[in-house]
Motif scaffolding. Sequence first.
Motif, PDB file in Angstrom:
ATOM      1  N   ALA A  44      -9.379   1.100   0.035  1.00  0.00           N
ATOM      2  CA  ALA A  44      -7.922   0.951   0.020  1.00  0.00           C
ATOM      3  C   ALA A  44      -7.360   0.928  -1.398  1.00  0.00           C
ATOM      4  O   ALA A  44      -6.248   1.418  -1.628  1.00  0.00           O
ATOM      5  N   LYS A  45      -8.127   0.401  -2.358  1.00  0.00           N
ATOM      6  CA  LYS A  45      -7.665   0.376  -3.746  1.00  0.00           C
ATOM      7  C   LYS A  45      -7.533   1.773  -4.323  1.00  0.00           C
ATOM      8  O   LYS A  45      -6.743   1.995  -5.235  1.00  0.00           O
ATOM      9  N   HIS A  46      -8.285   2.714  -3.802  1.00  0.00           N
ATOM     10  CA  HIS A  46      -8.349   4.045  -4.382  1.00  0.00           C
ATOM     11  C   HIS A  46      -7.712   5.134  -3.517  1.00  0.00           C
ATOM     12  O   HIS A  46      -7.772   6.304  -3.868  1.00  0.00           O
ATOM     13  N   SER A  51       3.160   2.424   2.658  1.00  0.00           N
ATOM     14  CA  SER A  51       3.297   1.412   3.701  1.00  0.00           C
ATOM     15  C   SER A  51       4.663   1.554   4.371  1.00  0.00           C
ATOM     16  O   SER A  51       5.630   1.974   3.757  1.00  0.00           O
ATOM     17  N   GLY A  52       4.714   1.223   5.620  1.00  0.00           N
ATOM     18  CA  GLY A  52       5.959   1.250   6.364  1.00  0.00           C
ATOM     19  C   GLY A  52       6.359   2.617   6.879  1.00  0.00           C
ATOM     20  O   GLY A  52       7.319   2.740   7.615  1.00  0.00           O
ATOM     21  N   GLU A  53       5.641   3.661   6.497  1.00  0.00           N
ATOM     22  CA  GLU A  53       5.973   4.995   6.977  1.00  0.00           C
ATOM     23  C   GLU A  53       5.119   5.335   8.194  1.00  0.00           C
ATOM     24  O   GLU A  53       3.999   4.872   8.319  1.00  0.00           O
ATOM     25  N   LYS A  54       5.689   6.176   9.047  1.00  0.00           N
ATOM     26  CA  LYS A  54       4.934   6.626  10.212  1.00  0.00           C
ATOM     27  C   LYS A  54       3.843   7.582   9.741  1.00  0.00           C
ATOM     28  O   LYS A  54       4.093   8.499   8.968  1.00  0.00           O
ATOM     29  N   THR A  61      -6.111   8.341  11.796  1.00  0.00           N
ATOM     30  CA  THR A  61      -4.914   7.514  11.896  1.00  0.00           C
ATOM     31  C   THR A  61      -5.256   6.032  11.998  1.00  0.00           C
ATOM     32  O   THR A  61      -4.653   5.205  11.315  1.00  0.00           O
ATOM     33  N   SER A  62      -6.224   5.667  12.809  1.00  0.00           N
ATOM     34  CA  SER A  62      -6.575   4.244  12.952  1.00  0.00           C
ATOM     35  C   SER A  62      -7.162   3.712  11.644  1.00  0.00           C
ATOM     36  O   SER A  62      -6.900   2.568  11.260  1.00  0.00           O
ATOM     37  N   ILE A  67      -6.292   0.615   6.447  1.00  0.00           N
ATOM     38  CA  ILE A  67      -6.152   0.634   4.993  1.00  0.00           C
ATOM     39  C   ILE A  67      -4.783   0.123   4.588  1.00  0.00           C
ATOM     40  O   ILE A  67      -4.649  -0.596   3.588  1.00  0.00           O
ATOM     41  N   GLN A  68      -3.744   0.444   5.347  1.00  0.00           N
ATOM     42  CA  GLN A  68      -2.382  -0.029   5.032  1.00  0.00           C
ATOM     43  C   GLN A  68      -2.309  -1.546   5.042  1.00  0.00           C
ATOM     44  O   GLN A  68      -1.488  -2.121   4.343  1.00  0.00           O
ATOM     45  N   ASP A  69      -3.145  -2.204   5.815  1.00  0.00           N
ATOM     46  CA  ASP A  69      -3.115  -3.660   5.907  1.00  0.00           C
ATOM     47  C   ASP A  69      -3.582  -4.365   4.640  1.00  0.00           C
ATOM     48  O   ASP A  69      -3.371  -5.552   4.474  1.00  0.00           O
TER      49      ASP A  69
END
Length: 70
Positions: A44-46, A51-54, A61-62, A67-69
């Motif tokens: 996720a750092k890289h 965030s917040g976008e569809k 996707t999952s 990663i967005q979390d």
Amino acid sequence: MAEILGKMKKHHAEKFIITELRHHLTRMLQIAEHLNDRMLEIVAKHVAIPSGEKLPASPYTSLFRRIQDF
């Protein structure tokens, strides 16, 4: 591979993850689907995912949601 990364020291695993993201993105995303949260945080750092976008429909996707979390 995800199990092996989970047992590696963070520094060594991060070097591997960065290299794979740069040169073999699809393969690293396939591995990342099976990573524990500690290793997924490194991914996720890289990886930049707004965030917040569809998210577009994708086989990952999952994973992108996880990663967005972070």
